[in-house]
Scaffold this motif. Structure first.
Motif, PDB file in Angstrom:
ATOM      1  N   SER A  70       0.698  -1.133  -0.051  1.00 33.60           N
ATOM      2  CA  SER A  70      -0.111   0.018  -0.010  1.00 33.60           C
ATOM      3  C   SER A  70       0.938   1.071  -0.086  1.00 33.60           C
ATOM      4  N   ALA A  71       0.273   2.393  -0.208  1.00 32.14           N
ATOM      5  CA  ALA A  71       0.863   3.532  -0.328  1.00 32.14           C
ATOM      6  C   ALA A  71       1.956   3.884   0.894  1.00 32.14           C
ATOM      7  N   VAL A  72       1.610   3.378   1.927  1.00 38.28           N
ATOM      8  CA  VAL A  72       2.538   3.854   3.259  1.00 38.28           C
ATOM      9  C   VAL A  72       4.013   3.234   3.234  1.00 38.28           C
ATOM     10  N   SER A  73       3.908   1.962   2.267  1.00 37.46           N
ATOM     11  CA  SER A  73       5.231   1.333   2.219  1.00 37.46           C
ATOM     12  C   SER A  73       5.844   1.046   0.790  1.00 37.46           C
ATOM     13  N   ILE A 331      -7.059  -0.037   5.539  1.00 37.50           N
ATOM     14  CA  ILE A 331      -6.834  -1.285   6.198  1.00 37.50           C
ATOM     15  C   ILE A 331      -5.273  -2.069   5.959  1.00 37.50           C
ATOM     16  N   SER A 332      -4.969  -1.853   4.635  1.00 41.27           N
ATOM     17  CA  SER A 332      -3.719  -2.178   4.267  1.00 41.27           C
ATOM     18  C   SER A 332      -2.635  -1.547   4.892  1.00 41.27           C
ATOM     19  N   LEU A 337       2.359  -2.377   7.509  1.00 45.16           N
ATOM     20  CA  LEU A 337       3.408  -1.916   8.378  1.00 45.16           C
ATOM     21  C   LEU A 337       3.493  -2.705   9.781  1.00 45.16           C
ATOM     22  N   PHE A 338       2.437  -3.204  10.461  1.00 44.46           N
ATOM     23  CA  PHE A 338       2.568  -3.733  11.571  1.00 44.46           C
ATOM     24  C   PHE A 338       2.459  -5.430  11.603  1.00 44.46           C
ATOM     25  N   SER A 345      -6.865  -5.056  11.679  1.00 42.50           N
ATOM     26  CA  SER A 345      -6.572  -3.771  10.838  1.00 42.50           C
ATOM     27  C   SER A 345      -8.122  -2.932  10.729  1.00 42.50           C
ATOM     28  N   VAL A 346      -8.882  -3.728  10.634  1.00 44.69           N
ATOM     29  CA  VAL A 346     -10.377  -3.183  10.552  1.00 44.69           C
ATOM     30  C   VAL A 346     -10.794  -2.621  11.679  1.00 44.69           C
TER      31      VAL A 346
END
Length: 456
Positions: A70-73, A331-332, A337-338, A345-346
């Motif tokens: 996802s965008a964060v990673s 959610i992704s 990340l974790f 996550s939901v």
């Protein structure tokens, strides 16, 4: 853990289109088309959709598919060891949360109005009374928070079922229904007595608008609409690239999504202009069009309760398809990340989004004393300003630099990913345009946005 995949290409295109198709397609696009010259504006808009929107969307898909994140990673997966790209990933992730901080409340308005339409609350009342209903609902904190909670619960409920069984299946149903409903409403609108005038206003190029506003302003308006319509820059589109295989080249998939997004926008105009002209009403922009003007028109129309109910089903599906798509992205983040499970996550994000959405829901009542941009502005305006004028253009600029610069992923790597599979080839000769010209256009849109917002 193996990454989930869409069950079909059709599902991927529909959910990507669902993310891009939002309320702006309905309450902003027809208005700016009418204001800036009808069909002439549409042609300029389509040109900029190809020049601006398509390359950046293809880049988002490419980054998602190559990184499987996802965008964060995603950016740090493709370009490890550079802290700036980690920061950009967090910036884009923040854009998703900020968008949902107000979009969940507006989505709640759609569901509430669908229920009001079905119950016949607008039957036999004046346009002023329709406006009073909208204003009273905004001033009721319980109603605002209740419908926001319903939207958040529905969105995360769908996402909790998984990518294929929840997100893909529900989006296919909603988007297919959306197109059927919009076709029915178009037929009803264009057959209204007097609707032909609205069609003429919408579809016949109006050179008077060029004379009134000037060529440059019309071009800037088309450029801005093309840029913002696709929800680019915050990775909300990139996530779906990570859920597809390598069978198809990405430019063709982008063109399919852009086509669906444009169709909904154009068809919204085919509903709104004939209806407004048939009943002598100004097709204004913004919430007033959807929640005051159109219910008043449906009220005067034969079988108006049915048409109004169908319209708010359409609007609810347009809102929910975007919300579910962005929730899937959010959610992704936790999963990537974790290492959380989807269920965890939901749950965490459901609580977080409920909390973050409260300021907007309460901004029209309990917190109505806070006017971020002066009298008549609310918390929603502040949150919308951050997304529209900051996260989208700056995030898009980051994707451009990442995919064309040696300090990022680089153009050769992007091109190889985009052109893997069958379909339309992404041309190599676009490098100079993408590396030097398009970033300048986006910087201009960013500055122009600030100037328009604060100076006009």
């Amino acid at each position: 853990m193996a990454r989930e995949k869409f069950s079909s290409r059709f599902g991927f295109i529909l959910i990507s289109a669902g993310c891009a198709i939002g309320l702006g397609n309905v309450w902003r696009f027809p208005y700016v088309v009418g204001q800036y010259g009808g069909a002439l504006f549409v042609l300029i808009y389509l040109l900029f959709l190809i020049l601006l929107g398509a390359p950046i969307m293809t880049m988002e898909f490419a980054v998602g598919r190559a990184s499987q994140k996802s965008a964060v990673s995603a950016l740090t997966t493709l370009k490890p060891g550079q802290k700036i790209w980690k920061g950009v990933g967090y910036f884009q992730a923040a854009g998703n949360y900020m968008l949902m901080m107000f979009y969940t409340t507006v989505g709640g308005w759609m569901l509430a109005y669908f229920l009001k339409m079905i119950k016949g609350e607008f039957n036999g009342i004046t346009p002023t009374q329709v406006g009073d209903i909208f204003n009273q609902s905004l001033q009721d904190p319980f109603m605002q928070v209740f419908w926001m909670i319903v939207v958040v619960a529905l969105g995360f409920g769908v996402c909790s079922l998984g990518l294929q069984n929840g997100v893909e299946k529900m989006t296919k149903i909603m988007m297919s229904s959306l197109f059927v409903i919009i076709l029915i409403l178009v037929v009803r609108a264009i057959t209204l007595p007097g609707g032909g005038e609205g069609l003429a206003f919408y579809l016949i190029p109006n050179l008077d608008s060029i004379a009134r506003y000037g060529v440059l302003e019309v071009i800037f308006a088309a450029m801005g609409q093309a840029f913002f319509t696709l929800s680019l820059g915050i990775g909300a589109i990139a996530i779906f690239g990570s859920y597809i295989g390598k069978e198809r080249r990405l430019l063709g998939e982008t063109m399919s999504v852009c086509t669906l997004d444009t169709l909904v926008a154009l068809m919204s105009g085919l509903i709104i202009f004939p209806a407004c002209f048939a009943f002598g009403v100004n097709p204004e922009s913004g919430p007033g069009l959807v929640f005051i003007t159109l219910p008043s028109i449906f009220n005067e129309m034969w079988m108006g309760q049915l048409w109004g109910s169908l319209f708010f089903v359409f609007m609810s599906f347009a809102a929910m398809s975007t919300i579910i798509a962005v929730f899937e992205n959010i959610i992704s983040f936790g999963i990537d990340l974790f290492g959380w499970t989807r269920k965890k996550s939901v749950f965490v994000n459901l609580v977080l989004i409920l909390f973050l959405s409260l300021p907007c829901a309460l901004g029209f009542n309990v917190l109505s004393g806070f006017h971020p941009f002066g009298a008549g502005t609310y918390i929603q305006d502040l949150e919308d300003f951050f997304v529209t004028y900051n996260f989208l253009p700056l995030g898009s600029l980051a994707y451009l630099i990442f995919c064309t610069s040696r300090y990022g992923w680089g153009f050769e790597n992007f091109l190889e990913e985009a052109n893997t599979g069958q379909g339309i080839h992404f041309p190599k000769w676009t490098k100079v345009y993408l590396k030097y010209i398009l970033p300048c256009i986006i910087i201009f849109i960013f500055i122009q946005g600030y100037w328009t917002f604060f100076m006009k």
